[in-house]
Design an enzyme around this catalytic site. Structure first.
Site, PDB file in Angstrom:
ATOM      1  N   TYR A  67       0.811  -1.215   0.000  1.00  7.79           N
ATOM      2  CA  TYR A  67       0.000   0.000   0.000  1.00  7.79           C
ATOM      3  C   TYR A  67       0.848   1.270   0.000  1.00  7.79           C
ATOM      4  O   TYR A  67       0.318   2.358  -0.256  1.00  7.79           O
ATOM      5  CB  TYR A  67      -0.932   0.042   1.217  1.00  7.79           C
ATOM      6  CG  TYR A  67      -1.891  -1.112   1.350  1.00  7.79           C
ATOM      7  CD1 TYR A  67      -2.044  -2.059   0.332  1.00  7.79           C
ATOM      8  CD2 TYR A  67      -2.650  -1.264   2.507  1.00  7.79           C
ATOM      9  CE1 TYR A  67      -2.916  -3.132   0.475  1.00  7.79           C
ATOM     10  CE2 TYR A  67      -3.530  -2.334   2.653  1.00  7.79           C
ATOM     11  CZ  TYR A  67      -3.657  -3.260   1.633  1.00  7.79           C
ATOM     12  OH  TYR A  67      -4.522  -4.306   1.785  1.00  7.79           O
ATOM     13  N   HIS A 100       0.770 -11.749   2.143  1.00  9.04           N
ATOM     14  CA  HIS A 100      -0.293 -11.035   1.431  1.00  9.04           C
ATOM     15  C   HIS A 100      -1.014 -11.920   0.411  1.00  9.04           C
ATOM     16  O   HIS A 100      -2.244 -11.869   0.289  1.00  9.04           O
ATOM     17  CB  HIS A 100       0.300  -9.798   0.748  1.00  9.04           C
ATOM     18  CG  HIS A 100      -0.677  -8.707   0.492  1.00  9.04           C
ATOM     19  ND1 HIS A 100      -0.315  -7.388   0.400  1.00  9.04           N
ATOM     20  CD2 HIS A 100      -2.010  -8.729   0.297  1.00  9.04           C
ATOM     21  CE1 HIS A 100      -1.380  -6.643   0.173  1.00  9.04           C
ATOM     22  NE2 HIS A 100      -2.428  -7.438   0.091  1.00  9.04           N
TER      23      HIS A 100
END
Length: 264
Positions: free
Chosen positions: A48, A99
């Protein structure tokens, strides 16, 4: 505020604040506003590129922090977590997730072994995964004997991944929902709108309340104070068994919006 008990004995807030696509320069203000409202879990990731801002927003606060390991560091998880901790300004995270399994890279089992060691060192208090399918869960548990505490997956009314939900439940893994509201069309679906009108809530609040009623952890994103406050107020929305069942019936096996974990 409801907490969920993880399989490592720790307690995790059920409702959290997602920060995907919130820019680093803006996210600190969002996090601070969320903490002021009562949020106690903030979810970010190396991908991010906003961990520094999240850390600034969390400064001197003991809220639960989750971050995630990206594909390019499956072979260097310790170094990747060091980088994340430096950006966050913390000496540990509450939850560290792989992730994506990224099976084509062939290193997710190695990454899991590294996360187990990071937990033993106290750098990640709890460890888990994101977007893992049952076969990926089996691979890491068979290799280490350690079961993830959390599996964060794409989950919304029109894509419920019941096979993964079942696999998580059988292993004592908490299911955490990303993209919990689905796309804008879900908020306009007449079935959701009808329930929202009957319980005097917004469609988004109804969907968040459904996740909570199902026992999922849920991390909706909000970029402004109004949406933050609305998401937080979803805790007060009570759905009947019939309303929960009506949303359950919206499931579409072809409703995936994000990547397929087998192809990442």
């Amino acid at each position: 505020m409801t907490d969920l008990t993880l399989n490592d004995g720790r307690m995790m807030p059920q409702l959290g604040l997602g920060t995907y696509q919130i820019p680093d320069g803006h996210v600190a203000a969002v996090v601070r506003a969320g903490l002021d409202l009562g949020f106690r879990l903030v979810d970010t990731a190396a991908l991010y590129h906003n961990e520094r801002g999240v850390g600034e927003g969390l400064a001197h606060d003991d809220a639960w922090v989750t971050t995630k390991l990206w594909h390019d560091s499956h072979g260097a998880a310790a170094a990747a977590l060091d980088d994340s901790l430096a950006l966050l300004g913390r000496d540990h995270v509450d939850l560290y997730l792989i992730h994506w399994p990224h099976p084509s890279g062939g290193r997710f089992v190695d990454a899991w072994k590294a996360l187990v060691e990071l937990r033993e060192r106290g750098l990640a208090r709890s460890i888990g995964v994101s977007n893992f399918l049952p076969e990926h869960l089996d691979a890491i548990v068979d290799a280490t004997g350690v079961t993830p505490a959390v599996n964060q997956i794409e989950l919304h009314p029109t894509f419920q991944q019941r096979d993964v939900q079942k696999a998580n439940a059988e292993r004592g893994i908490v299911t955490q929902s990303w993209s919990p509201l689905g796309q804008g069309a879900t908020l306009k679906d007449e079935r959701i709108v009808r329930i929202a009108q009957s319980v005097n809530a917004t469609p988004a609040q109804v969907i968040i309340a459904w996740h909570l009623a199902k026992g999922f952890s849920v991390i909706p994103k909000a970029g402004d104070l109004d949406h933050l406050a609305s998401n937080w107020a979803a805790r007060q929305v009570s759905l009947s068994e019939e309303q929960v069942a009506a949303i359950d019936a919206m499931d579409d096996p072809d409703g995936r919006m994000g990547p397929d974990p087998r192809e990442m």
